[in-house]
Design a protein around this motif. Structure first.
Motif, short mmCIF file in Angstrom:
data_model
loop_
_atom_site.label_atom_id
_atom_site.label_comp_id
_atom_site.label_asym_id
_atom_site.label_seq_id
_atom_site.Cartn_x
_atom_site.Cartn_y
_atom_site.Cartn_z
N SER B 58 37.74 36.10 32.00
CA SER B 58 37.64 36.92 33.21
C SER B 58 38.36 38.25 33.02
CB SER B 58 38.24 36.18 34.41
OG SER B 58 37.50 35.02 34.69
N GLN B 102 34.33 35.23 39.66
CA GLN B 102 34.47 33.79 39.48
C GLN B 102 34.62 33.07 40.82
OE1 GLN B 102 37.36 32.75 36.52
NE2 GLN B 102 37.17 30.57 36.90
N ASP B 180 30.49 35.76 36.18
CA ASP B 180 31.65 34.96 35.81
C ASP B 180 31.46 33.54 36.35
OD1 ASP B 180 34.09 34.00 35.03
OD2 ASP B 180 35.23 35.72 35.77
MG LIG Z 1 37.82 33.00 34.49
#
Ligand SMILES: [Mg+2]
Ligand SMILES: Nc1ncnc2c1ncn2[C@@H]1O[C@H](COP(=O)(O)OP(=O)(O)O)[C@@H](O)[C@H]1O
Lengths: 261, 260
Positions: B58, B102, B180
């Motif tokens: 990330s 995410q 993500d």
């Molecule tokens: Mg991540």
């Protein structure tokens, strides 16, 4: 000798340095926010929304604060003044104390308690859940979208709240003086009017605008720079309120000395 | 249920964007997260990044997007160095970029359809009706129906939030997309809808894509190429067909989920 001297004062120096560094960061943040506020795009709907949530919904709290304080103040001035045969100063001293100091300061502190904390919590949550990052990737400047409307709304609305608080605070003193201490209603109001000067009102409103700026800045600054999940949001909220309180009291002192000193 | 390549969109097929990352380093305090990442994406190519939790996948995406400032290294997007280009150039790149975070990162103060169209409205309440119907179209692409359009993000499940966020990421028809963990938290059927959607963006619309995933099924469906991030570096990359014959023990371990 030099050594123990250093050891004693080094932490104080370090604390002072980090204090001034924090002031510097907040000042840069404020500059960025004000620049964002004057550059398009503007968000009038979000500004109005903040006017409501900062101003309108603070009215009950600010009104009650002014009412209780005005009444208590009148009682104390009466008791204190009686000792010098000066109980008749109640209306004059009450109006001056309310308008010059108590309405803007207590109003500012109450709104800071409500609003700085809410701003820090909301922006802080947006930061830790990556909503602020998402704004940037969606080509929206967080300073324009989040910070500027809050800052402007607070600057505009605090003077209005303070005007209301001035009136209610004087009314609190009036009610207590007339119905409990036996003052003549008409002459109480006349004395109040005689002793209230334009400077008092102007300084009251200027203070309120400055406090509005300070409390929104602290809320946004601490919220924007939040890190560390839910605990971080908690810390940001506390820091926002404490720093807003201290800065409001400091700014009040400075303005009072400048205007009345 | 693959997204039908709509003819209008086929015509304005994107050129895609090229990304070239060299020597990228990023630390947080003492903790070194990225330690010299070199990675490239060709225009119209789908790259999948795999790697254990907390390896910096990330962080890598956030550096590419300019949300985090790397300590050193370069990130070139179509010849523009995102680490030092002026704000205007970076804004031009952002205009072509879509990002799925995410955690979804939906704006919880706005309802679903305003979230989905945010890239077009920048949060202003204009063209309400046409924006809402556009949002409904986009929601259909991620397998959500109109009933969610007026709800708040807090009123829908995590998997639905993720799909709303995906719809938001592609609303402005970006030609460079970052996802993500797009299928985390979805059941296998919904996950496949998303896989097909992402594959369609690349194959039918010509987007360049970088997708992070732990889901090997998803990786095999989405990827042209796969790269594995481990201890701050890309330890293997190659075409998705080579994934099972990578000759890299760590990759084998990761894709087979072995713990030894
Ligand atoms: Mg991540
Ligand atoms: N803003 C930040 N501040 C400090 N550390 C961070 C930050 N963002 C990520 N990290 C750390 O970087 C490492 C990689 O995180 P991340 O990229 O989210 O991992 P993943 O590969 O699971 O996506 C983690 O150890 C995380 O704690």
């Amino acid at each position: 000798m030099t050594d123990s001297f250093t050891r004693l004062f080094a932490p104080i120096g370090a604390a002072a340095l980090s204090f001034f560094a924090a002031i510097g960061r907040a000042a840069i943040f404020a500059g960025r926010a004000l620049l964002a506020a004057v550059r398009p795009p503007y968000y009038p709907a979000r500004f109005v929304q903040q006017l409501l949530s900062i101003g309108y919904f603070s009215l009950p709290v600010v009104g009650l604060t002014a009412l209780f304080t005005g009444a208590a103040l009148a009682q104390q001035i009466y008791v204190g003044g009686e000792r010098f045969n000066a109980a008749s100063t109640v209306p004059a001293v009450t109006v001056i104390a309310i308008v010059r100091e108590l309405a803007p300061v207590l109003g500012g502190l109450m709104v800071a308690g409500r609003v700085s904390s809410a701003m820090a919590a909301e922006l802080g949550t947006m930061r830790v859940t990556e909503q602020i990052d998402a704004l940037v990737t969606l080509r929206t400047d967080p300073f324009q979208f989040l910070v500027a409307p809050r800052l402007l709304a607070a600057i505009v609305v605090l003077p209005i709240l303070t005007l209301v608080a001035n009136a209610i605070g004087v009314m609190g003193g009036y009610l207590l003086a007339v119905y409990r201490l036996g003052f003549n209603a008409a002459s109480y109001l006349e004395t109040t009017r005689d002793y209230l000067e334009v400077t008092d009102i102007v300084s009251s409103l200027v203070k309120a605008a400055v406090f509005g700026f300070v409390l929104a800045l602290m809320g946004c600054y601490h919220g924007y720079h939040t890190s560390g999940g839910a605990a971080g949001v908690g810390r940001a909220t506390t820091n926002a309120v404490v720093s807003a309180f201290l800065l409001i009291l400091l700014a009040n002192l400075v303005i009072t000395v400048l205007v009345f000193g | 249920m693959s997204p039908a390549p709509d003819p209008a969109a086929m015509e304005e097929r994107n050129p895609g964007a090229a990304i070239e990352i060299a020597g990228l380093r990023k630390s947080f305090g003492e903790k070194i997260v990225l330690n010299g990442v070199n990675l490239g994406v060709r225009p119209g190519e789908s790259l999948v990044i795999i790697g254990g939790s907390g390896t910096g996948k990330s962080v890598l995406l956030k550096c590419i997007l300019g949300l985090l400032q790397p300590d050193s290294g370069t990130i070139m997007i179509d010849g523009i160095d995102m680490t030092e280009a002026p704000g205007g150039d970076r804004a031009d790149v952002r205009r072509r970029t879509g990002m799925l975070f995410q955690g979804g990162a939906l704006f919880d103060s706005l309802n679903v359809w305003r979230n989905v169209t945010f890239a077009l409205t920048q949060g202003r309440a204009r063209k309400g009706r046409s924006m809402r119907s556009l949002a409904v179209e986009l929601l259909a692409k991620v397998g959500l129906d109109e009933s969610v359009a007026d709800l708040r993000p807090a009123e829908i499940s995590g998997g639905m939030q993720k799909r709303v966020a995906l719809a938001r990421a592609i609303a402005s028809r970006p030609d460079l997309v970052f996802f993500d963990e797009p299928t985390t938290g979805l059941d296998p059927i919904r996950a496949n809808t998303i896989n097909d959607l992402i594959r369609g963006l690349v194959t039918d619309l010509g987007c360049s894509a970088i997708t992070i995933t732990h889901d090997m099924e998803s990786a095999r469906r989405i990827a042209d190429r796969v790269a594995m991030l481990h201890e701050g570096r890309i330890i293997w990359q190659g075409p998705v067909e080579m994934l099972d014959d990578s000759g890299n023990a760590r990759v084998d371990k990761f894709i087979n989920g072995r713990t030894d």
